[in-house]
Motif scaffolding. Structure first.
Motif, PDB file in Angstrom:
ATOM      1  N   LEU B  97       0.864  -1.175   0.000  1.00 19.16           N
ATOM      2  CA  LEU B  97       0.000   0.000   0.000  1.00 19.16           C
ATOM      3  C   LEU B  97       0.906   1.233   0.000  1.00 19.16           C
ATOM      4  O   LEU B  97       2.016   1.191   0.509  1.00 19.16           O
ATOM      5  CB  LEU B  97      -0.894   0.010   1.240  1.00 19.16           C
ATOM      6  CG  LEU B  97      -2.268  -0.662   1.113  1.00 19.16           C
ATOM      7  CD1 LEU B  97      -2.122  -2.135   0.823  1.00 19.16           C
ATOM      8  CD2 LEU B  97      -3.110  -0.452   2.348  1.00 19.16           C
ATOM      9  N   GLU B 101      -2.348   5.469   1.479  1.00 24.93           N
ATOM     10  CA  GLU B 101      -3.351   4.392   1.608  1.00 24.93           C
ATOM     11  C   GLU B 101      -3.272   3.711   2.976  1.00 24.93           C
ATOM     12  O   GLU B 101      -4.289   3.367   3.566  1.00 24.93           O
ATOM     13  CB  GLU B 101      -3.154   3.341   0.516  1.00 24.93           C
ATOM     14  CG  GLU B 101      -3.686   3.742  -0.840  1.00 24.93           C
ATOM     15  CD  GLU B 101      -3.422   2.680  -1.894  1.00 24.93           C
ATOM     16  OE1 GLU B 101      -4.276   2.502  -2.770  1.00 24.93           O
ATOM     17  OE2 GLU B 101      -2.373   2.007  -1.831  1.00 24.93           O
ATOM     18  N   LEU B 104      -4.913   5.874   5.342  1.00 25.83           N
ATOM     19  CA  LEU B 104      -6.334   5.930   4.994  1.00 25.83           C
ATOM     20  C   LEU B 104      -7.076   4.702   5.522  1.00 25.83           C
ATOM     21  O   LEU B 104      -8.185   4.808   6.065  1.00 25.83           O
ATOM     22  CB  LEU B 104      -6.473   6.026   3.467  1.00 25.83           C
ATOM     23  CG  LEU B 104      -7.854   6.335   2.913  1.00 25.83           C
ATOM     24  CD1 LEU B 104      -8.406   7.615   3.516  1.00 25.83           C
ATOM     25  CD2 LEU B 104      -7.800   6.451   1.400  1.00 25.83           C
ATOM     26  N   VAL B 105      -6.468   3.534   5.373  1.00 23.98           N
ATOM     27  CA  VAL B 105      -7.083   2.300   5.886  1.00 23.98           C
ATOM     28  C   VAL B 105      -7.364   2.448   7.382  1.00 23.98           C
ATOM     29  O   VAL B 105      -8.423   2.059   7.871  1.00 23.98           O
ATOM     30  CB  VAL B 105      -6.151   1.081   5.651  1.00 23.98           C
ATOM     31  CG1 VAL B 105      -6.581  -0.113   6.477  1.00 23.98           C
ATOM     32  CG2 VAL B 105      -6.147   0.704   4.184  1.00 23.98           C
TER      33      VAL B 105
END
Lengths: 288, 254
Positions: B97, B101, B104-105
């Motif tokens: 990732l 990201e 963000l997860v």
């Protein structure tokens, strides 16, 4: 021109293998589970669609529209109820559980449908074709299956890269413990992955049923093709799975052109060659 | 004070792996917004303590209270969503990732944010942890300092009330440590409670209100950083744990 035709038909056949192998690839990519019941699930979808069409006379697309989401729900439940328990024990136990599931499915199908070989009539769509040139006829079914495979894989890739749930799947695939630590419920993540796998295998099962005959014991031999497509393409990569399916389809089709007895054998040989010389596959995995 | 009035409270927590005891009847509490430093020799049970707080491990005995609830039986993801953020001593980035990201997860899963809100929050955290320039780099390609920053950024993404930092300064150069201390102080200014395990003691002293020393699965000293560092037992156990004193110990034992 025969050769060229064999190549075209082989590539299109590859679409079917890729569609079929997608679920296997996803379950392995996200959960590291090799689902030995994958082929049998496709056969269940075939029988289910057959029963629906026979009982209601509904057109086949209705069966597809009902079976696919039904399978996705079934997948989620199978993960939460059956696989999750074995996942905690280790990879060997999931292998045994899915193997057991495969045997149970085959015997239940045998009980309900008997050992007769069936086909799913797709009408003009399943047998019709159009001519690309005088010598090359493209069957609607093959082309539709290929397009479907590409659409499904693109859709899953978009889901994985653009949505929160998809990113969670990728994070879990990278490092399940850490994903849990940042707040992802691994059981839910795995449930979603299995739901996608079951949904795609239902689509593939119905497409296969229109193409060739099936009986309750067909599953394991089909699993082999999916497995080969995944390994040839590279574990954990969906584009790889598409490529792997196409390589397998192409090889089989060209093999058949040389000698019909070589059809399956040549596919297996390519699979072995990839395992021996490029064990990571042609397009080794990025994510899920 | 009853456990309900503290942010984090461990009561009588014990844990052993076979014959190795990593926690014996531990009592520990952290108030809202407090910063607690934990020192102790290797194998003292510091990281295990974090694992029991974050839910990676269940204690053999005792209870863990967080924000007024008994979370002893709660899953790690549930504790994260409740507000416990953790970093790993050895960074464990999501290799495939991007940095953005990855955070963000966390905003999405642990922080329960959606869409635009999650993306804005992730961008804000990258800015604050000094990772903005690396936002689109694959997390697996980061260097050590950036990986440590990413560990913190991910933990922040889950909107924690309590942040568990596991040796985030370890292995870094002095200027890098100073940068990290600044980031942690910024986090503290927002009112987050911080528990920080660290061997780099000068980084701790600048940051924490209270310090405790853990050894052999029990708390040896608890107080202000200077008190704890002045404690004779702590000096012997930890700060004086060089080769000379180790030899001296062996001689007295035999």
């Amino acid at each position: 021109m025969d050769w060229f035709n064999a190549v075209i038909q082989g590539l299109l056949l590859g679409g079917l293998y890729a569609l079929f192998a997608t679920g296997l690839s996803i379950m392995f990519g996200v959960m590291r589970v090799v689902n030995l019941a994958h082929g049998d699930l496709a056969v269940v979808a075939s029988f289910l669609a057959l029963s629906m069409v026979n009982a209601t006379n509904a057109p086949l697309w209705v069966a597809v529209v009902i079976t696919t989401p039904l399978f996705a729900v079934l997948g989620y439940l199978t993960q939460r109820i059956l696989l999750q328990r074995s996942l905690r024990v280790g990879p060997m136990s999931t292998l045994v559980v899915t193997f057991g599931l495969s045997i149970v499915i085959q015997n239940v199908l045998l009980k309900i449908y008997s050992a007769d070989t069936r086909t799913l009539g797709g009408g003009g769509f399943a047998t019709g074709s159009f001519h690309l040139t005088n010598d090359i006829a493209i069957p609607y079914l093959s082309l539709a299956t290929f397009v479907l495979a590409v659409v499904v894989i693109v859709a899953i890739q978009l889901f994985l890269s653009r949505t929160g749930l998809g990113r969670m799947l990728r994070a879990s695939s990278d490092d399940p413990d850490t994903a849990t630590l940042v707040g992802a419920d691994s059981r839910h993540v795995y449930g979603i992955a299995t739901a996608i796998a079951f949904g795609t295998v239902a689509l593939a099962g119905i497409m296969m049923a229109m193409r060739s005959s099936f009986d309750p014991a067909t599953g394991p031999s089909r699993l082999l093709f999916a497995f080969e497509a995944v390994v040839i393409g590279g574990l954990g990569s969906l584009w790889g799975t598409l490529l792997g399916g196409m390589v397998l389809g192409l090889t089989q089709s060209v093999g058949a052109q040389i000698d019909p007895a070589l059809t399956i054998l040549l596919g297996h040989l390519v699979f072995l060659a990839v395992l021996a010389f490029r064990p990571q596959g042609l397009l080794p995995g990025r994510t899920a | 004070m009853s456990p309900q009035h503290e942010l984090l409270s461990l009561r009588g927590v014990s844990k052993h792996f076979g014959r190795v005891i990593v926690a014996t009847d531990l009592d520990l509490s952290v108030a809202d917004g407090e910063a607690l430093g934990i020192v102790g020799p290797n194998g003292a049970g510091k990281s295990t303590l974090f694992s029991m707080i974050s839910g990676d491990l269940r204690p053999d005995a005792g209870t863990v209270w967080f924000d007024g609830n008994d979370v002893t039986g709660a899953h790690a993801y549930q504790r994260t969503r409740a507000g416990i953020g953790r970093t790993y001593q050895i960074p464990r980035p999501f290799e495939n990732l991007t940095v953005f990201e990855s955070v963000l997860v966390c905003c999405h899963q642990g922080g329960g944010r959606r869409g635009r809100d999650a993306a804005d929050r992730a961008a804000d955290i990258l800015e604050r942890t000094g990772l903005r320039a690396e936002a689109n780099t694959a997390a697996g390609r980061l260097g050590l300092l950036q990986r440590k920053r990413l560990e913190m950024a991910r933990a922040l993404g889950t909107d924690p009330k309590l942040l568990l930092l596991d040796e985030v300064a370890g292995g870094l150069t002095d200027p890098e440590v100073a940068e990290l201390v600044e980031v942690v102080q910024g986090i503290r200014a927002d009112g987050l409670a911080v528990v920080w395990i660290e061997h780099v003691v000068h980084a701790l002293v600048k940051t924490v209100d209270r310090m405790l020393c853990l050894a052999g699965g029990r708390i040896v000293a608890d107080g202000s950083p200077l008190e704890v560092l002045a404690n004779a037992e702590v000096r012997e156990l930890y700060l004086g744990g060089g080769p000379e004193s180790a030899t001296a110990d062996e001689e007295t034992e035999s």
